[in-house]
Design a protein around this motif. Structure first.
Motif, PDB file in Angstrom:
ATOM      1  N   LEU A  31       0.832  -1.206   0.000  1.00 20.42           N
ATOM      2  CA  LEU A  31       0.000   0.000   0.000  1.00 20.42           C
ATOM      3  C   LEU A  31       0.871   1.262   0.000  1.00 20.42           C
ATOM      4  O   LEU A  31       0.580   2.231  -0.720  1.00 20.42           O
ATOM      5  CB  LEU A  31      -0.914  -0.008   1.230  1.00 20.42           C
ATOM      6  CG  LEU A  31      -2.229   0.754   1.103  1.00 20.42           C
ATOM      7  CD1 LEU A  31      -3.105   0.159   0.025  1.00 20.42           C
ATOM      8  CD2 LEU A  31      -2.969   0.759   2.422  1.00 20.42           C
ATOM      9  N   PHE A  32       1.950   1.219   0.780  1.00 21.50           N
ATOM     10  CA  PHE A  32       2.863   2.356   0.840  1.00 21.50           C
ATOM     11  C   PHE A  32       3.451   2.629  -0.547  1.00 21.50           C
ATOM     12  O   PHE A  32       3.493   3.777  -1.004  1.00 21.50           O
ATOM     13  CB  PHE A  32       3.990   2.095   1.845  1.00 21.50           C
ATOM     14  CG  PHE A  32       4.970   3.233   1.962  1.00 21.50           C
ATOM     15  CD1 PHE A  32       4.727   4.289   2.828  1.00 21.50           C
ATOM     16  CD2 PHE A  32       6.124   3.254   1.191  1.00 21.50           C
ATOM     17  CE1 PHE A  32       5.613   5.354   2.924  1.00 21.50           C
ATOM     18  CE2 PHE A  32       7.016   4.314   1.282  1.00 21.50           C
ATOM     19  CZ  PHE A  32       6.767   5.363   2.154  1.00 21.50           C
ATOM     20  N   ALA A  33       3.896   1.575  -1.219  1.00 24.76           N
ATOM     21  CA  ALA A  33       4.492   1.723  -2.555  1.00 24.76           C
ATOM     22  C   ALA A  33       3.485   2.309  -3.543  1.00 24.76           C
ATOM     23  O   ALA A  33       3.821   3.184  -4.355  1.00 24.76           O
ATOM     24  CB  ALA A  33       5.001   0.370  -3.051  1.00 24.76           C
ATOM     25  N   TYR A  34       2.243   1.860  -3.439  1.00 27.50           N
ATOM     26  CA  TYR A  34       1.184   2.332  -4.355  1.00 27.50           C
ATOM     27  C   TYR A  34       0.929   3.829  -4.169  1.00 27.50           C
ATOM     28  O   TYR A  34       0.922   4.600  -5.128  1.00 27.50           O
ATOM     29  CB  TYR A  34      -0.095   1.524  -4.100  1.00 27.50           C
ATOM     30  CG  TYR A  34      -1.316   2.036  -4.832  1.00 27.50           C
ATOM     31  CD1 TYR A  34      -1.554   1.678  -6.155  1.00 27.50           C
ATOM     32  CD2 TYR A  34      -2.237   2.861  -4.194  1.00 27.50           C
ATOM     33  CE1 TYR A  34      -2.674   2.145  -6.830  1.00 27.50           C
ATOM     34  CE2 TYR A  34      -3.360   3.337  -4.859  1.00 27.50           C
ATOM     35  CZ  TYR A  34      -3.574   2.978  -6.180  1.00 27.50           C
ATOM     36  OH  TYR A  34      -4.673   3.443  -6.836  1.00 27.50           O
ATOM     37  N   PHE A  35       0.745   4.254  -2.915  1.00 22.50           N
ATOM     38  CA  PHE A  35       0.434   5.663  -2.650  1.00 22.50           C
ATOM     39  C   PHE A  35       1.657   6.570  -2.827  1.00 22.50           C
ATOM     40  O   PHE A  35       1.527   7.714  -3.237  1.00 22.50           O
ATOM     41  CB  PHE A  35      -0.168   5.826  -1.253  1.00 22.50           C
ATOM     42  CG  PHE A  35      -1.602   5.405  -1.175  1.00 22.50           C
ATOM     43  CD1 PHE A  35      -2.589   6.100  -1.859  1.00 22.50           C
ATOM     44  CD2 PHE A  35      -1.982   4.292  -0.442  1.00 22.50           C
ATOM     45  CE1 PHE A  35      -3.919   5.710  -1.807  1.00 22.50           C
ATOM     46  CE2 PHE A  35      -3.306   3.887  -0.389  1.00 22.50           C
ATOM     47  CZ  PHE A  35      -4.278   4.605  -1.072  1.00 22.50           C
ATOM     48  N   LYS A  36       2.854   6.023  -2.548  1.00 21.52           N
ATOM     49  CA  LYS A  36       4.071   6.806  -2.735  1.00 21.52           C
ATOM     50  C   LYS A  36       4.276   7.110  -4.219  1.00 21.52           C
ATOM     51  O   LYS A  36       4.642   8.242  -4.587  1.00 21.52           O
ATOM     52  CB  LYS A  36       5.268   6.022  -2.184  1.00 21.52           C
ATOM     53  CG  LYS A  36       6.608   6.767  -2.267  1.00 21.52           C
ATOM     54  CD  LYS A  36       6.684   7.871  -1.228  1.00 21.52           C
ATOM     55  CE  LYS A  36       8.105   8.395  -1.051  1.00 21.52           C
ATOM     56  NZ  LYS A  36       8.668   9.059  -2.222  1.00 21.52           N
TER      57      LYS A  36
ATOM     58  N   SER B 280       4.163  11.110  -8.431  1.00 24.21           N
ATOM     59  CA  SER B 280       3.688  11.571  -9.749  1.00 24.21           C
ATOM     60  C   SER B 280       3.013  12.942  -9.642  1.00 24.21           C
ATOM     61  O   SER B 280       3.109  13.752 -10.569  1.00 24.21           O
ATOM     62  CB  SER B 280       2.743  10.542 -10.377  1.00 24.21           C
ATOM     63  OG  SER B 280       1.485  10.537  -9.707  1.00 24.21           O
ATOM     64  N   LEU B 281       2.352  13.201  -8.515  1.00 24.17           N
ATOM     65  CA  LEU B 281       1.740  14.514  -8.312  1.00 24.17           C
ATOM     66  C   LEU B 281       2.814  15.602  -8.170  1.00 24.17           C
ATOM     67  O   LEU B 281       2.673  16.696  -8.707  1.00 24.17           O
ATOM     68  CB  LEU B 281       0.853  14.504  -7.052  1.00 24.17           C
ATOM     69  CG  LEU B 281      -0.456  13.723  -7.133  1.00 24.17           C
ATOM     70  CD1 LEU B 281      -1.109  13.655  -5.764  1.00 24.17           C
ATOM     71  CD2 LEU B 281      -1.420  14.358  -8.131  1.00 24.17           C
ATOM     72  N   ILE B 282       3.884  15.269  -7.454  1.00 23.72           N
ATOM     73  CA  ILE B 282       4.992  16.228  -7.307  1.00 23.72           C
ATOM     74  C   ILE B 282       5.639  16.502  -8.672  1.00 23.72           C
ATOM     75  O   ILE B 282       5.920  17.639  -9.031  1.00 23.72           O
ATOM     76  CB  ILE B 282       6.057  15.680  -6.312  1.00 23.72           C
ATOM     77  CG1 ILE B 282       5.464  15.621  -4.904  1.00 23.72           C
ATOM     78  CG2 ILE B 282       7.307  16.563  -6.318  1.00 23.72           C
ATOM     79  CD1 ILE B 282       6.364  14.969  -3.880  1.00 23.72           C
ATOM     80  N   ALA B 283       5.820  15.423  -9.444  1.00 27.29           N
ATOM     81  CA  ALA B 283       6.464  15.553 -10.752  1.00 27.29           C
ATOM     82  C   ALA B 283       5.642  16.386 -11.726  1.00 27.29           C
ATOM     83  O   ALA B 283       6.180  17.006 -12.645  1.00 27.29           O
ATOM     84  CB  ALA B 283       6.726  14.176 -11.335  1.00 27.29           C
ATOM     85  N   SER B 284       4.327  16.407 -11.501  1.00 23.70           N
ATOM     86  CA  SER B 284       3.443  17.128 -12.424  1.00 23.70           C
ATOM     87  C   SER B 284       3.381  18.626 -12.117  1.00 23.70           C
ATOM     88  O   SER B 284       2.666  19.384 -12.770  1.00 23.70           O
ATOM     89  CB  SER B 284       2.034  16.541 -12.382  1.00 23.70           C
ATOM     90  OG  SER B 284       1.422  16.825 -11.125  1.00 23.70           O
ATOM     91  N   LYS B 285       4.118  19.057 -11.119  1.00 21.60           N
ATOM     92  CA  LYS B 285       4.097  20.482 -10.698  1.00 21.60           C
ATOM     93  C   LYS B 285       4.524  21.391 -11.839  1.00 21.60           C
ATOM     94  O   LYS B 285       5.516  21.119 -12.499  1.00 21.60           O
ATOM     95  CB  LYS B 285       5.023  20.662  -9.481  1.00 21.60           C
ATOM     96  CG  LYS B 285       4.966  22.053  -8.876  1.00 21.60           C
ATOM     97  CD  LYS B 285       5.790  22.102  -7.626  1.00 21.60           C
ATOM     98  CE  LYS B 285       5.730  23.500  -6.991  1.00 21.60           C
ATOM     99  NZ  LYS B 285       6.504  23.585  -5.763  1.00 21.60           N
TER     100      LYS B 285
END
Length: 225
Positions: free
Chosen positions: A210-215, A220-225
């Motif tokens: 679960l940690f790997a999935y959400f991380k 990806s959200l940070i990268a999309s900045k």
């Protein structure tokens, strides 16, 4: 009619706290069921058939009758299978259990999930952290016994699995510590007792997966900045 594996089916995803609620309730009741893993990026025909309104998991299918929305499903399970009740028998206490479970979804789950999704908006993220803390403080003051259900886990405890298991994950991924033993001693102690309950322990997803999935999602959200 006895409930066997053919009659009870749960459409879900192992990543979902809402699906986890239903799994805990079914296991508490001793109900056998078939679990159908759904890929929510490519919704199955079965999911669209059984939940055409929201197109989300969980969906409980009992004798080909579908029920959706996790808190509604918990009530259905409790009314259908009377053993090991999860809602109080007293009407007022039962109403309070519904109230606090909805409070958890509306105030704590909603704000905490936004903490991840507002990674690129510092002001908005701070607002969501503050909202989470305020709601957790209110819930801390409501916890009077070992569990919200008294000495045994009940409806509100099951609804609060998000707080016990998913919020610490969010904290580890984001580095934000808003649910700690120092801030919320009663809730934190409750979360440890709850996660160590044999039935809960058996039905929460593997933490590393679960940690790997959400991380990955967070990165990806940070990268999309």
């Amino acid at each position: 009619m006895a409930a066997n594996q053919e009659e009870v089916k749960l459409l879900g995803s192992v990543n979902s706290p809402f699906v986890c609620r239903v799994q805990i309730a079914l296991k508490l009741k001793g109900i056998e069921y078939k679990f159908v893993e759904e890929n929510l990026a490519i919704k199955s025909d079965e999911l669209l058939k059984y939940n055409p309104v929201y197109k989300k998991v969980p969906v409980l299918v009992h004798n080909d009758k579908p029920i959706s929305e996790s808190l509604v499903i918990l009530e259905y399970i409790d009314e259908t299978w009377k053993q090991n009740p999860i809602l109080p028998s007293d009407p007022y206490q039962r109403t309070l259990a519904r109230f606090w479970s909805k409070f958890i979804d509306d105030k704590i789950v909603a704000a905490s999930v936004k903490v991840i999704h507002t990674v690129n908006d510092v002001k908005e993220r701070a607002k969501n952290v503050e909202e989470s803390i305020e709601a957790l403080r209110i819930l801390e003051n409501e916890l009077k016994d070992k569990f919200f259900g008294g000495e045994e886990i009940g409806f509100v405890d099951i609804a609060a699995v998000f707080i016990a298991f998913w919020i610490p994950l969010i904290q580890d991924i984001t580095g934000l510590q808003f649910f700690t033993a120092e801030k919320f001693p009663k809730l934190h102690k409750w979360s440890q007792e709850f996660l160590n309950h044999p039935i809960v322990k058996e039905n929460i997803p593997p933490r590393d997966t679960l940690f790997a999935y959400f991380k990955a999602h967070y990165d990806s959200l940070i990268a999309s900045k």
